[in-house]
Design a protein around this motif. Structure first.
Motif, short mmCIF file in Angstrom:
data_model
loop_
_atom_site.label_atom_id
_atom_site.label_comp_id
_atom_site.label_asym_id
_atom_site.label_seq_id
_atom_site.Cartn_x
_atom_site.Cartn_y
_atom_site.Cartn_z
N ILE A 1 0.85 -1.18 0.00
CA ILE A 1 0.00 0.00 0.00
C ILE A 1 0.89 1.23 0.00
N LEU A 2 0.66 2.13 -0.95
CA LEU A 2 1.50 3.30 -1.16
C LEU A 2 0.77 4.58 -0.75
N PHE A 3 1.52 5.56 -0.32
CA PHE A 3 1.04 6.92 -0.14
C PHE A 3 1.06 7.59 -1.52
N GLU A 4 0.20 8.59 -1.73
CA GLU A 4 0.11 9.23 -3.04
C GLU A 4 1.45 9.78 -3.50
N ASP A 5 2.21 10.38 -2.59
CA ASP A 5 3.52 10.93 -2.95
C ASP A 5 4.44 9.83 -3.47
N THR A 6 4.34 8.63 -2.88
CA THR A 6 5.18 7.51 -3.32
C THR A 6 4.78 7.05 -4.71
N MET A 7 3.48 7.00 -4.99
CA MET A 7 3.02 6.61 -6.32
C MET A 7 3.53 7.55 -7.39
N GLU A 8 3.61 8.85 -7.04
CA GLU A 8 4.03 9.85 -8.02
C GLU A 8 5.53 9.84 -8.28
N ARG A 9 6.29 9.16 -7.43
CA ARG A 9 7.74 9.14 -7.57
C ARG A 9 8.20 7.89 -8.31
N GLN A 10 9.52 7.87 -8.56
CA GLN A 10 10.11 6.72 -9.24
C GLN A 10 10.91 5.86 -8.27
N MET A 11 11.06 4.61 -8.67
CA MET A 11 11.87 3.67 -7.93
C MET A 11 12.68 2.87 -8.94
N ALA A 12 13.99 2.93 -8.82
CA ALA A 12 14.88 2.25 -9.76
C ALA A 12 14.57 2.64 -11.21
N GLY A 13 14.25 3.94 -11.41
CA GLY A 13 14.04 4.45 -12.75
C GLY A 13 12.67 4.19 -13.33
#
Length: 287
Positions: A64-76
């Motif tokens: 489960i992600l926070f909105e800010d996390t969804m909007e960001r990138q992870m490993a490109g």
């Protein structure tokens, strides 16, 4: 999501709960001077967890992600896309805007302006479902019914947008009549589930209850994709012990998952502790 073994990692601390999450991780509030810096720090923490070798779909069903996390990138990659494409972990998004003031012994969810637009962005980002939390402080029948009514009304909107809602009516572990509140909540949930159209499936995220096997009827309900349990402030050991007494229910832990992890640990120390935590929660979820 219906049939695989594993549990859901709750990594959705929002603005209000982020400082505590960072403090438990070993980062004091003096380490940032703005919300932007705070969210950078918590994203680095979440990235460290989700990119760790132990964090994968063999034992973890979803995150489960926070909105800010969804909007960001992870490993490109976009975070939700990374979770499924690389880790085979199903992404969910927290959509509520926090809790309203206490009335009738409960806290309903605050209004969610722009929910439709958020759901569209989540769907485009590759998110599978959502999560929204209410809070039950007392065994007040009217308040509990209001919580369930609000949750299911919004769940129908989420389902219409093509996402699977996780309904989370949390019962306070310090509720003075916790077992009574949990019994009332179960009756309200079963009635609301019976009223759902056959085309709608939901998930339930519930407090670990006092009664063994309390949620068996919810687990078996045809409108329920999965029942998951929140740790609610219990330690990992206590949460796991309680979870083992709930057949068919799997974990969706936050604090109990990250308990003991620290920014000051070496990668070897961090990875070993995370792996042990994941394994213990996975085993408790197999009942």
């Amino acid at each position: 999501m219906r049939d695989a073994s594993g549990f859901i990692a709750a990594l959705d601390q929002s603005g209000g709960s982020t400082p505590k999450a960072l403090r438990l991780y070993g980062i004091d509030e003096g380490a940032w001077s703005s919300d932007a810096q705070m969210f950078d720090l918590v994203h680095a923490m979440r990235t460290r967890i989700m990119t760790a070798p132990a964090f994968d779909g063999d034992r973890i069903l979803g995150a489960i992600l926070f909105e800010d996390t969804m909007e960001r990138q992870m490993a490109g990659q976009g975070t939700a896309h990374y979770l499924w494409a690389v880790k085979r972990v199903v992404p969910f998004l927290k959509v509520d805007k926090g809790l309203a003031e206490v009335e009738q012994g409960v806290q309903l969810m605050k209004p969610m302006p722009g929910l439709g637009e958020l759901l569209a962005r989540a769907r485009d980002a590759g998110v599978f479902g959502t999560k929204m939390r209410s809070f039950i402080r007392e065994a007040n029948a009217e308040g509990i019914q209001a919580v369930v009514d609000q949750q299911f009304a919004i769940a129908r909107e989420i389902a219409a947008a093509g996402l699977v809602p996780i309904i989370e009516p949390e019962v306070d572990i310090h509720c003075p009549h916790k077992a009574a509140a949990e019994g009332q909540l179960k009756r309200c949930l079963l009635a609301a589930l019976d009223d759902l159209d056959d085309s709608i499936h939901v998930m339930l995220k519930l407090t670990l209850p006092e009664e063994e096997g309390l949620h068996t009827e919810c687990v078996a309900h045809p409108r329920v994709l999965r029942v998951v349990a929140l740790s609610g402030g219990y330690s990992r050991d206590e949460a796991n012990a309680r979870l083992r007494r709930q057949p068919g229910v799997v974990a969706s832990f936050s604090r109990a998952l990250t308990e003991g992890l620290s920014v000051h640990q070496s990668e070897a120390e961090f990875s070993a502790l995370l792996d042990a935590s994941i394994q213990s929660i996975y085993e408790a979820s197999l009942t």
